[in-house]
Design a protein around this motif. Structure first.
Motif, PDB file in Angstrom:
ATOM      1  N   ASP A   5     -19.911  -2.983 -25.695  1.00 34.10           N
ATOM      2  CA  ASP A   5     -19.752  -2.005 -26.774  1.00 34.10           C
ATOM      3  C   ASP A   5     -19.808  -0.585 -26.230  1.00 34.10           C
ATOM      4  OD1 ASP A   5     -19.626  -4.051 -28.647  1.00 34.10           O
ATOM      5  OD2 ASP A   5     -21.787  -4.021 -29.024  1.00 34.10           O
ATOM      6  N   TYR A   6     -20.214  -0.465 -24.961  1.00 35.76           N
ATOM      7  CA  TYR A   6     -20.315   0.840 -24.325  1.00 35.76           C
ATOM      8  C   TYR A   6     -19.129   1.057 -23.385  1.00 35.76           C
ATOM      9  CZ  TYR A   6     -25.091   1.195 -26.125  1.00 35.76           C
ATOM     10  OH  TYR A   6     -26.181   1.274 -26.949  1.00 35.76           O
ATOM     11  N   GLN A   7     -19.079   2.243 -22.800  1.00 33.61           N
ATOM     12  CA  GLN A   7     -17.967   2.589 -21.915  1.00 33.61           C
ATOM     13  C   GLN A   7     -17.941   1.684 -20.685  1.00 33.61           C
ATOM     14  OE1 GLN A   7     -17.982   6.661 -20.635  1.00 33.61           O
ATOM     15  NE2 GLN A   7     -16.024   6.528 -19.582  1.00 33.61           N
ATOM     16  N   THR A   8     -16.735   1.318 -20.281  1.00 34.22           N
ATOM     17  CA  THR A   8     -16.555   0.501 -19.081  1.00 34.22           C
ATOM     18  C   THR A   8     -15.724   1.277 -18.067  1.00 34.22           C
ATOM     19  OG1 THR A   8     -16.637  -1.574 -20.329  1.00 34.22           O
ATOM     20  CG2 THR A   8     -15.620  -1.653 -18.150  1.00 34.22           C
ATOM     21  N   VAL A   9     -16.217   1.303 -16.827  1.00 32.56           N
ATOM     22  CA  VAL A   9     -15.481   1.922 -15.727  1.00 32.56           C
ATOM     23  C   VAL A   9     -15.033   0.811 -14.794  1.00 32.56           C
ATOM     24  CG1 VAL A   9     -15.573   3.533 -13.792  1.00 32.56           C
ATOM     25  CG2 VAL A   9     -16.825   4.042 -15.903  1.00 32.56           C
ATOM     26  N   ASP A  10     -13.736   0.655 -14.648  1.00 28.13           N
ATOM     27  CA  ASP A  10     -13.179  -0.436 -13.843  1.00 28.13           C
ATOM     28  C   ASP A  10     -12.764   0.089 -12.471  1.00 28.13           C
ATOM     29  OD1 ASP A  10     -11.909  -2.664 -12.821  1.00 28.13           O
ATOM     30  OD2 ASP A  10     -10.942  -3.190 -14.727  1.00 28.13           O
ATOM     31  N   LEU A  11     -13.539  -0.288 -11.448  1.00 30.75           N
ATOM     32  CA  LEU A  11     -13.258   0.189 -10.091  1.00 30.75           C
ATOM     33  C   LEU A  11     -12.005  -0.438  -9.500  1.00 30.75           C
ATOM     34  CD1 LEU A  11     -16.179   1.104 -10.540  1.00 30.75           C
ATOM     35  CD2 LEU A  11     -16.672   0.515  -8.160  1.00 30.75           C
ATOM     36  N   ARG A  12     -11.452  -1.448 -10.172  1.00 30.02           N
ATOM     37  CA  ARG A  12     -10.273  -2.135  -9.643  1.00 30.02           C
ATOM     38  C   ARG A  12      -8.985  -1.385  -9.944  1.00 30.02           C
ATOM     39  NH1 ARG A  12     -11.323  -7.657 -12.725  1.00 30.02           N
ATOM     40  NH2 ARG A  12     -11.260  -6.106 -14.398  1.00 30.02           N
ATOM     41  N   LYS A  13      -9.042  -0.439 -10.841  1.00 31.55           N
ATOM     42  CA  LYS A  13      -7.836   0.300 -11.205  1.00 31.55           C
ATOM     43  C   LYS A  13      -7.370   1.175 -10.047  1.00 31.55           C
ATOM     44  CE  LYS A  13      -8.582   0.472 -16.197  1.00 31.55           C
ATOM     45  NZ  LYS A  13      -8.720   1.344 -17.391  1.00 31.55           N
ATOM     46  N   PRO A  14      -6.072   1.243  -9.817  1.00 33.24           N
ATOM     47  CA  PRO A  14      -5.561   2.009  -8.665  1.00 33.24           C
ATOM     48  C   PRO A  14      -5.856   3.504  -8.739  1.00 33.24           C
ATOM     49  CG  PRO A  14      -3.772   1.331 -10.135  1.00 33.24           C
ATOM     50  CD  PRO A  14      -4.993   0.595 -10.579  1.00 33.24           C
ATOM     51  N   ASP A  15      -6.069   4.020  -9.959  1.00 35.02           N
ATOM     52  CA  ASP A  15      -6.322   5.455 -10.100  1.00 35.02           C
ATOM     53  C   ASP A  15      -7.808   5.784 -10.133  1.00 35.02           C
ATOM     54  OD1 ASP A  15      -6.841   4.286 -12.524  1.00 35.02           O
ATOM     55  OD2 ASP A  15      -6.002   5.931 -13.721  1.00 35.02           O
ATOM     56  N   PHE A  16      -8.643   4.786  -9.805  1.00 35.08           N
ATOM     57  CA  PHE A  16     -10.086   5.049  -9.837  1.00 35.08           C
ATOM     58  C   PHE A  16     -10.497   6.021  -8.739  1.00 35.08           C
ATOM     59  CE2 PHE A  16     -14.214   4.227  -7.903  1.00 35.08           C
ATOM     60  CZ  PHE A  16     -15.040   4.573  -8.956  1.00 35.08           C
ATOM     61  N   SER A  17     -11.403   6.916  -9.062  1.00 29.68           N
ATOM     62  CA  SER A  17     -12.028   7.804  -8.078  1.00 29.68           C
ATOM     63  C   SER A  17     -13.482   7.966  -8.480  1.00 29.68           C
ATOM     64  CB  SER A  17     -11.328   9.171  -8.048  1.00 29.68           C
ATOM     65  OG  SER A  17     -11.485   9.836  -9.283  1.00 29.68           O
ATOM     66  N   ILE A  18     -14.313   8.326  -7.530  1.00 31.45           N
ATOM     67  CA  ILE A  18     -15.749   8.436  -7.789  1.00 31.45           C
ATOM     68  C   ILE A  18     -16.030   9.469  -8.867  1.00 31.45           C
ATOM     69  CG2 ILE A  18     -16.238  10.212  -6.076  1.00 31.45           C
ATOM     70  CD1 ILE A  18     -18.388   7.098  -6.859  1.00 31.45           C
ATOM     71  N   ARG A  19     -15.134  10.440  -9.006  1.00 30.86           N
ATOM     72  CA  ARG A  19     -15.362  11.470 -10.014  1.00 30.86           C
ATOM     73  C   ARG A  19     -15.338  10.889 -11.418  1.00 30.86           C
ATOM     74  NH1 ARG A  19      -9.858  15.191 -10.120  1.00 30.86           N
ATOM     75  NH2 ARG A  19      -8.420  13.584 -10.821  1.00 30.86           N
ATOM     76  N   LYS A  20     -14.529   9.843 -11.637  1.00 37.56           N
ATOM     77  CA  LYS A  20     -14.474   9.222 -12.960  1.00 37.56           C
ATOM     78  C   LYS A  20     -15.801   8.557 -13.299  1.00 37.56           C
ATOM     79  CE  LYS A  20      -9.495   8.490 -13.265  1.00 37.56           C
ATOM     80  NZ  LYS A  20      -8.394   7.534 -13.509  1.00 37.56           N
ATOM     81  N   LEU A  21     -16.430   7.978 -12.302  1.00 42.16           N
ATOM     82  CA  LEU A  21     -17.732   7.359 -12.529  1.00 42.16           C
ATOM     83  C   LEU A  21     -18.788   8.430 -12.793  1.00 42.16           C
ATOM     84  CD1 LEU A  21     -19.478   4.865 -12.670  1.00 42.16           C
ATOM     85  CD2 LEU A  21     -19.666   4.894 -10.169  1.00 42.16           C
ATOM     86  N   VAL A  22     -18.709   9.547 -12.074  1.00 36.15           N
ATOM     87  CA  VAL A  22     -19.653  10.646 -12.284  1.00 36.15           C
ATOM     88  C   VAL A  22     -19.510  11.204 -13.700  1.00 36.15           C
ATOM     89  CG1 VAL A  22     -20.266  12.994 -11.587  1.00 36.15           C
ATOM     90  CG2 VAL A  22     -19.759  11.276  -9.848  1.00 36.15           C
ATOM     91  N   VAL A  23     -18.280  11.391 -14.141  1.00 35.76           N
ATOM     92  CA  VAL A  23     -18.025  11.902 -15.492  1.00 35.76           C
ATOM     93  C   VAL A  23     -18.578  10.935 -16.540  1.00 35.76           C
ATOM     94  CG1 VAL A  23     -16.234  12.426 -17.195  1.00 35.76           C
ATOM     95  CG2 VAL A  23     -16.034  13.300 -14.864  1.00 35.76           C
ATOM     96  N   ALA A  24     -18.385   9.623 -16.306  1.00 37.29           N
ATOM     97  CA  ALA A  24     -18.887   8.625 -17.247  1.00 37.29           C
ATOM     98  C   ALA A  24     -20.407   8.650 -17.319  1.00 37.29           C
ATOM     99  CB  ALA A  24     -18.404   7.232 -16.832  1.00 37.29           C
TER     100      ALA A  24
END
Length: 366
Positions: free
Chosen positions: A125-144
């Motif tokens: 029910d919460y936000q999911t960050v998928d590291l498998r996506k080709p456009d993933f970068s560590i900044r997206k995880l930091v923002v999340a």
């Protein structure tokens, strides 16, 4: 929420890859909490984890190919209880998110279906960050994790913090040079996520936000009339063609005859009197307190010398060849920490050169 405290919830089977991500998060300036780094043997780990979860701003729950581990499931239950407690007491809510590791094969939809009726189903029910996506970068995880927009760029591995320079500026204005020196290191450790380590390694210096370093330098130059500051040090460094020994002698950082092993004196020996201190003497950020491994060969040598500085260079060199997988520098650090209660000033030309590379311009001679 710069400097956000994030709890790393993971399956022990995924520990190697999660540790790598945790390191990158710390490099972004986040404070991370990970079981193996904070829980010692024989401690009540459930109680310890509960005590620390309530201190967190965010929780990152990692899911890999092995699914949720048994200990991890206990942590997830504790996290759920903490979310409920904060809601009941109308406290600021935890930011919770699910992080899908690259080794997790099923599609996200199938993963969600598999856990839908499980005690962990609420995580979806919460936000999911998928590291498998080709456009993933560590900044997206930091923002999340932080909920803040990214203010840096891909060439800078650090989150661009809203740094508070008030304490540094106040100390400098009052010419409290020791306080200013310590605050300088504190700011830099916060900016690199290395407050726990207490010292700046090469990657943290290499990727340090140049605007922050130049702002610190500007304050030092302004309040010392150019006598102190990184740019003052850089000018001296370049004036001696980047010769470590000559540089150390000019800024007053070295002991005569103690240079072979990067021999710097103790922090308690630093001069904080601007009338007596050489130009470029402050600030000092390349220092640390580290206990090295004291091997038998070292113990034997210590029986004969009360002061390790009495040991000759040749004896140190002979010792270095007998200490497997240990740098002589680390052995010296270990010995010196037995004799010294404060941190040692440590120097290597690569870190110094990298630090100065961030400085824009060079101060003029006062």
């Amino acid at each position: 929420m710069s400097g956000s405290k994030v709890f790393i919830c993971h399956n022990s089977k995924d520990k190697p890859v999660v540790k790598d991500i945790e390191k990158k998060l710390r490099q972004q300036g986040l404070e991370t909490w990970m079981d193996e780094k904070h829980i010692q043997g024989f401690e009540d780990w459930k109680k310890y984890i509960t005590q620390n979860i309530i201190k967190m701003d965010a929780i990152a729950v990692f899911l890999g190919s092995s699914g949720f581990g048994e200990w991890q499931k206990d942590e997830i239950r504790t996290i759920y209880d903490e979310i409920s407690r904060r809601k009941e007491e109308e406290l600021p809510q935890l930011r919770v998110g699910l992080v899908i590791l690259k080794n997790c094969r099923p599609e996200l939809r199938k993963i969600q279906e598999a856990y839908h009726n499980s005690p962990q189903g609420w995580l979806f029910d919460y936000q999911t960050v998928d590291l498998r996506k080709p456009d993933f970068s560590i900044r997206k995880l930091v923002v999340a994790i932080t909920g803040e927009p990214w203010q840096g760029n891909d060439s800078n591995n650090f989150l661009n913090h809203n740094v508070d320079y008030t304490q540094l500026q106040t100390s400098l204005a009052k010419q409290k040079w020791k306080e200013a020196d310590k605050e300088t290191l504190t700011i830099m450790l916060k900016a690199t996520g290395r407050r726990r380590e207490g010292w700046l390694d090469y990657p943290s210096i290499e990727n340090f936000p140049s605007p922050i370093l130049n702002k610190i330098d500007q304050l030092w130059i302004e309040h010392s009339d150019g006598h102190f500051g990184f740019s003052a040090q850089k000018r001296i460094w370049e004036s001696v063609s980047k010769n470590p020994k000559q540089f150390g002698e000019l800024v007053g950082w070295g002991y005569e005859g103690w240079w072979l092993f990067g021999g710097w004196y103790k922090y308690s020996d630093v001069c904080f009197d601007i009338l007596s201190a050489p130009e470029g003497h402050l600030p000092i950020v390349l220092r640390k307190k580290r206990v090295g491994v004291i091997v038998p060969e070292v113990r034997n040598m210590m029986r004969n010398w009360r002061n390790p500085r009495q040991i000759s260079a040749q004896q140190w060199q002979n010792l270095g060849s007998t200490v497997e997988n240990q740098l002589v520098e680390e052995v010296i650090d270990g010995i010196m920490n037995l004799f010294d209660s404060d941190s040692l000033l440590e120097f290597d030309s690569s870190r110094m050169e990298t630090l100065f590379s961030h400085i824009v311009g060079v101060s003029q001679t006062t």
